[in-house]
Design a protein around this motif. Structure first.
Motif, PDB file in Angstrom:
ATOM      1  N   GLU A   9       5.302   7.157  -0.551  1.00  0.00           N
ATOM      2  CA  GLU A   9       5.459   6.410   0.705  1.00  0.00           C
ATOM      3  C   GLU A   9       5.012   4.984   0.447  1.00  0.00           C
ATOM      4  O   GLU A   9       3.936   4.769  -0.131  1.00  0.00           O
ATOM      5  CB  GLU A   9       4.590   7.043   1.806  1.00  0.00           C
ATOM      6  CG  GLU A   9       4.647   6.283   3.124  1.00  0.00           C
ATOM      7  CD  GLU A   9       3.691   6.840   4.181  1.00  0.00           C
ATOM      8  OE1 GLU A   9       3.017   7.855   3.919  1.00  0.00           O
ATOM      9  OE2 GLU A   9       3.608   6.239   5.261  1.00  0.00           O
ATOM     10  N   ILE A  10       5.812   4.021   0.845  1.00  0.00           N
ATOM     11  CA  ILE A  10       5.456   2.610   0.630  1.00  0.00           C
ATOM     12  C   ILE A  10       5.402   1.890   1.971  1.00  0.00           C
ATOM     13  O   ILE A  10       6.324   1.981   2.781  1.00  0.00           O
ATOM     14  CB  ILE A  10       6.464   1.915  -0.318  1.00  0.00           C
ATOM     15  CG1 ILE A  10       6.345   2.501  -1.727  1.00  0.00           C
ATOM     16  CG2 ILE A  10       6.231   0.406  -0.346  1.00  0.00           C
ATOM     17  CD1 ILE A  10       7.313   1.894  -2.741  1.00  0.00           C
ATOM     18  N   ASP A  11       4.318   1.159   2.179  1.00  0.00           N
ATOM     19  CA  ASP A  11       4.113   0.348   3.384  1.00  0.00           C
ATOM     20  C   ASP A  11       4.043  -1.110   2.932  1.00  0.00           C
ATOM     21  O   ASP A  11       3.094  -1.508   2.248  1.00  0.00           O
ATOM     22  CB  ASP A  11       2.804   0.779   4.059  1.00  0.00           C
ATOM     23  CG  ASP A  11       2.442  -0.089   5.263  1.00  0.00           C
ATOM     24  OD1 ASP A  11       3.272  -0.905   5.707  1.00  0.00           O
ATOM     25  OD2 ASP A  11       1.307   0.058   5.757  1.00  0.00           O
ATOM     26  N   GLU A  12       5.073  -1.891   3.303  1.00  0.00           N
ATOM     27  CA  GLU A  12       5.117  -3.288   2.863  1.00  0.00           C
ATOM     28  C   GLU A  12       5.331  -4.189   4.073  1.00  0.00           C
ATOM     29  O   GLU A  12       6.184  -3.912   4.906  1.00  0.00           O
ATOM     30  CB  GLU A  12       6.275  -3.488   1.863  1.00  0.00           C
ATOM     31  CG  GLU A  12       6.332  -4.909   1.309  1.00  0.00           C
ATOM     32  CD  GLU A  12       7.396  -5.095   0.221  1.00  0.00           C
ATOM     33  OE1 GLU A  12       8.262  -4.215   0.076  1.00  0.00           O
ATOM     34  OE2 GLU A  12       7.360  -6.134  -0.462  1.00  0.00           O
ATOM     35  N   VAL A  20       0.875  -1.170   0.000  1.00  0.00           N
ATOM     36  CA  VAL A  20       0.000   0.000   0.000  1.00  0.00           C
ATOM     37  C   VAL A  20       0.915   1.224   0.000  1.00  0.00           C
ATOM     38  O   VAL A  20       1.944   1.239   0.680  1.00  0.00           O
ATOM     39  CB  VAL A  20      -0.944   0.005   1.218  1.00  0.00           C
ATOM     40  CG1 VAL A  20      -1.871   1.213   1.176  1.00  0.00           C
ATOM     41  CG2 VAL A  20      -1.780  -1.275   1.250  1.00  0.00           C
ATOM     42  N   ALA A  21       0.561   2.217  -0.815  1.00  0.00           N
ATOM     43  CA  ALA A  21       1.438   3.368  -0.985  1.00  0.00           C
ATOM     44  C   ALA A  21       0.625   4.649  -1.016  1.00  0.00           C
ATOM     45  O   ALA A  21      -0.602   4.624  -1.125  1.00  0.00           O
ATOM     46  CB  ALA A  21       2.233   3.231  -2.290  1.00  0.00           C
TER      47      ALA A  21
END
Lengths: 97, 97, 97, 97
Positions: free
Chosen positions: D75-78, D5-6
């Protein structure tokens, strides 16, 4: 080549002390053809936009080997009207000039 | 007093060259009891959280006197387990240590 | 009153799953006279700039009761040329309009 | 495929009203195999990390055709411990659950 100035912040979730991960990310940035300038709140990079995207992805991916979740931030500043470099940007804001 | 490390970015919308506004913001930060460390992508601040919130609001408000729209960013890093300073953070990420 | 649109992101360091902290932050935002619109990557707020600064500080401070370190982000978008609201901003970007 | 999700924010420097550029960026995101969820402060994306990096670069580059300078944020949420989706993240923070 499209020269840009960028900033990367990488947050390894689940850890309170993160400096060892930031050091690892900086090692990765230094493998690329980039100027690497760490600050207390992120790492400023200068170089080709594609190199920066690759370096950012590699650092984000590497830190995800050590923790279950990574939140990372990439900011890119690109301009066409003049050359964009860390040095020029710092010079332009020197208070007292 | 709650000492934190922070970063402020202020973007005066409608302008391409923004260094004169950034210089003005840095002048404002220096009126407060803060360490002020400009980078190419923002200004790192160290000091009491309330001082930083006040300085951030004053700088944001001041730049809005010159342009019709301001987008600004404040990031605060606060920890209870050890003292948080710009110097300690930079020392901790020194590659090769 | 200076109405602004803002976004807050709060990261409790040392935790992988952070939703319970985010829920707590949203409860705090709702005590203030603000529109509160959570997204998957942060919480969008609309209201007076001073209310938003207070709400942001209270949420950041509250989460620091549960963990040893908090990194938080506040972004403020303020304009003088027209009223700035979440509704107007979303309307303006409706693709197909 | 690595689903993340970014959030992307694109700021066309030199403009006060930016919605037409944001609409253009959203059109670009929709060409990719991504979930696209605009908020008042950015655009949330869900999908493969490489698709997101490509979509982000294309949108940033496209907007630079219209203005002399672009500042953009990714912004990257991994996470590896569970599937990361916009829907799951929003569900997890529903106040009152």
């Amino acid at each position: 080549m499209r020269k840009v100035v960028a900033e990367v912040k990488i947050i390894p979730m689940g850890e309170v002390s993160v400096s060892k991960y930031i050091k690892r990310a900086i090692e990765i940035f230094k493998k690329y053809n980039l100027k690497v300038s760490p600050s207390a709140m992120g790492t400023v990079l200068e170089g080709d936009i594609d190199e920066i995207l690759k370096a950012y992805k590699e650092a984000h991916t590497e830190i995800l080997n050590y923790v279950d979740r990574v939140v990372s931030f990439l900011e890119i500043d690109e301009r066409r009207d003049k050359e964009n470099t860390i040095e020029r940007k710092l010079k332009a804001i020197q208070v007292g000039d």
